[in-house]
Design an enzyme around this catalytic site. Structure first.
Site, PDB file in Angstrom:
ATOM      1  N   ASP A  15     -66.766  -5.394 112.298  1.00  0.00           N
ATOM      2  CA  ASP A  15     -67.466  -5.877 113.485  1.00  0.00           C
ATOM      3  C   ASP A  15     -66.534  -5.731 114.681  1.00  0.00           C
ATOM      4  O   ASP A  15     -65.314  -5.560 114.526  1.00  0.00           O
ATOM      5  CB  ASP A  15     -67.874  -7.341 113.307  1.00  0.00           C
TER       6      ASP A  15
ATOM      7  N   GLU B  71     -66.827  -2.010 117.942  1.00  0.00           N
ATOM      8  CA  GLU B  71     -67.436  -1.902 116.607  1.00  0.00           C
ATOM      9  C   GLU B  71     -66.954  -0.639 115.891  1.00  0.00           C
ATOM     10  O   GLU B  71     -66.634  -0.675 114.691  1.00  0.00           O
ATOM     11  CB  GLU B  71     -68.955  -1.902 116.740  1.00  0.00           C
TER      12      GLU B  71
ATOM     13  N   HIS C 208     -56.751 -19.449  80.809  1.00  0.00           N
ATOM     14  CA  HIS C 208     -55.400 -19.067  80.395  1.00  0.00           C
ATOM     15  C   HIS C 208     -54.642 -18.375  81.529  1.00  0.00           C
ATOM     16  O   HIS C 208     -55.231 -17.859  82.479  1.00  0.00           O
ATOM     17  CB  HIS C 208     -55.462 -18.135  79.178  1.00  0.00           C
TER      18      HIS C 208
ATOM     19  N   GLU D 218     -63.369 -15.463  74.154  1.00  0.00           N
ATOM     20  CA  GLU D 218     -63.952 -14.624  75.196  1.00  0.00           C
ATOM     21  C   GLU D 218     -65.010 -13.688  74.613  1.00  0.00           C
ATOM     22  O   GLU D 218     -65.078 -13.467  73.399  1.00  0.00           O
ATOM     23  CB  GLU D 218     -62.841 -13.822  75.893  1.00  0.00           C
TER      24      GLU D 218
END
Length: 418
Positions: free
Chosen positions: A9, A50, A223, A299
C-alpha cells in the site's frame, strides 16, 4: 515451489504531498509474516507511493526466494489492473515504476488481486508509520514498527461486564447447546439441519449458569524445535521421529521453568514421540511429576509427505495436496486424515477429562492435536485448523466442565521464550 503473498500500500497526505509506502511478505502456507518494508519517499501522489510499495514488496519476496510464486494483494484498483495488463499505463511517473515491478520476477510467477482496504491493514499501517517518521525528519525503522501487532490488536473481542474466568466460562457455556451436535460434512444438508438443532436448543445467554465445580484444565505444550521445525517440513508420527535440536532443548527448559514457577501443574501426559517425551521430561525434572504416555496425542501420520516441505508436496503431488486442503477426510498418500486424527484426539480427551476431573494437567503434544482440541472446544469447522498459529514450545489451555462444554483459556503463548 514456495508461495508468497505480498500485500502493499502507499499513501500521500495531500496527493501530491508527504508520501510513504508499506509492504509485507507472507508465507502462503502458514500465514507467517516473513518480511516488512516501509519508506518515507517525500512529496508524491498516492499512485506513485502505491507502485513504490509494490516494487518494495516484490523485491523483499525475491530476496527470500527468487523461484517462489507470488500472489500480490492490493487495495489499489489502478495498480492491480495495470499490472495485470488490463489497463494501459499513461502517467509518465508510473511507467518506469510499473516496468521496475515487472522485472523483479518472471511474469508467470506473479498474480494480482484487488482487495478492499480493510483487508490490507498491515501494509496500510506500515505506510502510515513511514509517513509519520518522515514528518519527524526520520526514516522508518523495522525494529520500532508495531504495524503487525496493531493489526492483531484491532481484531474485535467480546465485551461485557467484568467478571472472573469462571463467570466468563459460565456465560460461554450458557450460549451453547445443551448437548454436542455430531460433526457433519461442511455445507451438506445435514450440516444445515444440525446447525438449526443447536440454535433451537441453546439457552438464553446470561450469567446465571449453575456452578459446575472446578474444570479439568489441559495446559497444552507443543514440543520444542527439531532439526525439521525451522525448515517447515512435514514431521508426523510416520516419519523419522526426530529428537529435539539444541534450540528445542533450550525452549523445553524455558517452558519447564515457567510452568514450575506457576506451580499449577498436577500431572504430565505426553505423546509417545521423542520430541514430546524429551520436552515433557524437562518439565518433570523441575516439578517432580512423572510422565504418562498417551498414544492418542501423537501427531498426524503424513505418509509419503513426511520430511517434505509444503512447496515440495505442491510441486510433486498437487492434486493430492489440493484434496487434502479441501477436505478433512482426505489423507496424504499412505497417511492419516484430519478426520481420523480428530476421532482419536477426541477419544483421548474424553479419557483424560474423566480421569483428571477438577485437576490441571500438562499435555505435551504436537501442532495437529493441539489445534484439534482448540477447534473442538470452540465448535469450529475442520478448516479452522489452517487458521491458527502455533509456535514451537508454545502454551495453550482449555478447561472442560462437568456439563461437557469447554472454555479456551489461552492460545500460542510464548512469553516464556523471550
Amino acid at each position: 515451489m514456495r508461495e508468497f503473498i505480498v500485500e502493499a500500500d502507499g499513501g500521500s497526505r495531500g496527493n501530491p504531498g508527504p508520501a510513504g509506502y508499506g509492504s509485507v511478505v507472507i508465507d502462503a502456507a502458514t500465514g507467517e509474516t516473513l518480511a516488512e518494508a516501509a519508506e518515507y519517499i517525500g512529496v508524491a501522489t498516492n499512485n506513485v507511493a502505491e507502485y513504490k510499495g509494490l516494487v518494495a514488496g516484490l523485491k523483499a519476496a525475491h530476496a527470500l526466494d527468487p523461484s517462489a510464486s507470488v500472489h500480490v494483494r492490493m487495495d489499489s484498483k489502478l495498480v492491480v489492473e495495470q499490472m495485470s495488463g488490463r489497463w494501459k499505463i499513461k502517467h509518465p511517473d508510473m511507467k518506469p515504476l510499473a516496468a521496475e515491478a515487472a522485472r523483479v520476477f518472471p511474469a508467470p510467477q506473479v498474480t494480482y488481486e484487488w482487495i478492499p482496504r480493510e483487508k490490507n491493514k498491515h501494509a496500510d499501517r506500515l505506510a502510515n508509520e513511514a509517513m509519520d517518521a518522515g514528518r519527524r525528519g526520520e526514516q522508518w525503522s523495522a525494529s520500532a514498527s508495531t504495524a503487525e501487532l496493531d493489526v492483531k490488536a484491532s481484531v474485535p473481542v467480546a465485551s461485557g461486564p467484568p467478571g472472573d474466568a469462571a463467570a466468563g466460562a459460565a456465560k460461554a457455556r450458557a450460549a451453547l447447546a445443551e448437548r454436542r451436535a455430531p460433526e457433519v460434512p461442511s455445507g451438506s444438508a445435514a450440516d444445515v439441519r444440525a446447525a438449526g438443532n443447536v440454535a433451537a436448543q441453546a439457552p438464553p445467554v446470561g450469567w446465571a449458569a449453575p456452578d459446575l465445580g472446578a474444570p479439568a484444565t489441559f495446559v497444552l505444550l507443543r514440543h520444542g524445535e527439531t532439526a525439521l521445525t525451522p525448515q517447515k517440513r512435514f514431521s508426523g508420527s510416520g516419519g523419522s521421529d526426530p529428537s529435539l535440536s539444541d534450540i528445542g532443548r533450550e525452549q523445553a527448559e524455558r517452558a519447564a521453568a515457567a510452568l514450575a514457577a506457576r506451580g499449577t501443574i498436577q500431572a504430565i501426559v505426553s505423546s509417545p514421540l521423542k520430541r514430546c517425551q524429551e520436552t515433557a521430561q524437562a518439565v518433570a525434572a523441575r516439578t517432580g511429576l512423572d510422565v504418562r504416555i498417551e498414544d492418542g496425542l501423537r501427531e498426524t501420520d503424513f505418509g509419503a509427505w513426511e520430511g517434505m516441505t509444503f512447496g515440495e508436496v505442491r510441486e510433486r503431488q498437487p492434486e493430492e495436496l489440493n484434496a487434502w486442503l479441501s477436505s478433512s477426510k482426505a489423507a496424504p498418500p499412505g497417511g492419516e486424515s484430519f478426520a481420523a486424527v480428530s476421532r482419536r484426539v477426541s477419544a483421548a480427551r474424553d479419557r483424560l477429562t474423566a480421569e483428571y476431573a477438577g485437576r490441571t494437567v500438562l499435555l505435551v503434544t504436537h501442532v495437529t492435536p493441539i489445534k484439534t482440541l482448540v477447534r473442538l472446544a470452540l465448535g469450529a469447522p475442520p478448516e479452522a485448523l489452517f487458521r491458527m498459529e502455533l509456535s514451537a514450545a508454545s502454551l495453550s489451555a482449555v478447561a472442560y466442565y462437568a456439563d461437557g462444554h469447554a472454555s479456551l483459556r489461552l492460545l500460542n503463548e510464548t512469553a516464556h521464550l523471550r
